[in-house]
Design an enzyme around this catalytic site. Sequence first.
Site, mmCIF file in Angstrom:
data_model
loop_
_atom_site.group_PDB
_atom_site.id
_atom_site.type_symbol
_atom_site.label_atom_id
_atom_site.label_comp_id
_atom_site.label_asym_id
_atom_site.label_seq_id
_atom_site.Cartn_x
_atom_site.Cartn_y
_atom_site.Cartn_z
ATOM 1 N N ARG A 284 30.664 -9.507 -59.358
ATOM 2 C CA ARG A 284 30.826 -8.459 -60.363
ATOM 3 C C ARG A 284 29.576 -7.589 -60.330
ATOM 4 O O ARG A 284 28.480 -8.052 -60.002
ATOM 5 C CB ARG A 284 31.020 -9.057 -61.768
ATOM 6 C CG ARG A 284 32.374 -9.664 -62.020
ATOM 7 C CD ARG A 284 33.464 -8.601 -62.122
ATOM 8 N NE ARG A 284 34.766 -9.162 -62.485
ATOM 9 C CZ ARG A 284 35.676 -9.567 -61.637
ATOM 10 N NH1 ARG A 284 35.425 -9.501 -60.328
ATOM 11 N NH2 ARG A 284 36.830 -10.038 -62.060
ATOM 12 N N GLU B 192 32.563 0.486 -63.245
ATOM 13 C CA GLU B 192 33.721 0.920 -62.461
ATOM 14 C C GLU B 192 34.667 1.775 -63.308
ATOM 15 O O GLU B 192 34.834 1.512 -64.503
ATOM 16 C CB GLU B 192 34.471 -0.314 -61.935
ATOM 17 C CG GLU B 192 33.636 -1.143 -60.990
ATOM 18 C CD GLU B 192 34.355 -2.397 -60.516
ATOM 19 O OE1 GLU B 192 35.567 -2.550 -60.841
ATOM 20 O OE2 GLU B 192 33.734 -3.222 -59.850
ATOM 21 N N HIS C 288 36.453 -2.054 -55.215
ATOM 22 C CA HIS C 288 36.874 -3.320 -55.837
ATOM 23 C C HIS C 288 38.242 -3.762 -55.297
ATOM 24 O O HIS C 288 39.215 -3.899 -56.032
ATOM 25 C CB HIS C 288 36.927 -3.199 -57.355
ATOM 26 C CG HIS C 288 36.816 -4.531 -58.040
ATOM 27 N ND1 HIS C 288 36.197 -4.711 -59.246
ATOM 28 C CD2 HIS C 288 37.251 -5.784 -57.659
ATOM 29 C CE1 HIS C 288 36.258 -5.983 -59.606
ATOM 30 N NE2 HIS C 288 36.891 -6.648 -58.651
ATOM 31 N N ILE D 45 34.959 -19.283 -53.736
ATOM 32 C CA ILE D 45 34.764 -18.116 -52.875
ATOM 33 C C ILE D 45 33.523 -18.300 -52.016
ATOM 34 O O ILE D 45 33.533 -18.017 -50.807
ATOM 35 C CB ILE D 45 34.688 -16.831 -53.711
ATOM 36 C CG1 ILE D 45 36.053 -16.538 -54.342
ATOM 37 C CG2 ILE D 45 34.243 -15.646 -52.854
ATOM 38 C CD1 ILE D 45 36.048 -15.399 -55.347
#
Length: 315
Positions: free
Chosen positions: A233, A262, A280, A156
């Site tokens: 995260r 979350e 998210h 990523i």
Amino acid sequence: MKPEILVVTPIYAPTLAALEREYVVRRLWTEQNPDEYMRKACGSVRGLVTTGLFGFSRSHVEALPRLEIISCFGNPRGVAAEHRAAAAERKLIVTNTPDSITEPVADLALGLLVAVMRGIVQGDRFVRAGKWPAGPFPPGRGLGGKICGIVGLGAIGKAVAKRVEPLGMSVCYHGPRRKEDVAYPYYADLEAMARASDCLVVSCPATAETRNLVNGRVLDALGPQGYLVNVARGSVVDDQALIAALKEKKIAGAGLDVYANEPNVPVELTAMEQVVLTPHIGSTTREIREGRGVKLLANLRAHFAGKPVPNPVKA
């Protein structure tokens, strides 16, 4: 007789609808007392459906005496070893839906970076509130010529670098070790990289070592003209340190897709104009959801037909 399955948390609606056509579906997330419901009403459940984020636990395994398969919408990376061991002890089949979220997460990281630096979300609110006729919107910051520090240059992180370079940004990175095949400047010291960067994009794994990796010292080093984007995260960034840095204008703004607790987002963040918040959605594209649904259904269909599942994972 249709097999009974227990869906423990909401999943992509079209996939859930397909499950309800083919199976007797029990929805655990709608129950006020899930543990009691599993003990009293799920004695015939043969399959458990969960998500990569929610995972499964030993309590799920132990409460379902006829359980045969755990089918995950996504990849259950975060499942603790003790819970995986519970599935292994029962010789349960565990499946996932392998795919790559690299490109869509990197797309979102770029979107958050542009949105927070250019004030796109603030500008939208400005126009909708009818404030434009009273005067111009304050200028944002351009991306060209700025330095983007990437925290975690995995797949990523590299995809983020590939996106920001054509916009005229320079790239540097921090990680546990230098990557021999990468020409970008490497910083072993995250504070030093933050000090040298105009923005930080966090894309590293959540581990014990990366918990609160981006702390108050790092944010102080990023400085009052700096921006933070987190698509990794929530645990990687110290929530309270970030809130303090934003309140005290120690950094210019933040774009956040992930949070420590979350779906509960600190109210202090929701009240801040210089923060862009998304729920998210890094891997939430229709294409990914549809692909995962197809694979989840294929795993369940194969199992209940007595065939090998296409996507087994080690419990």
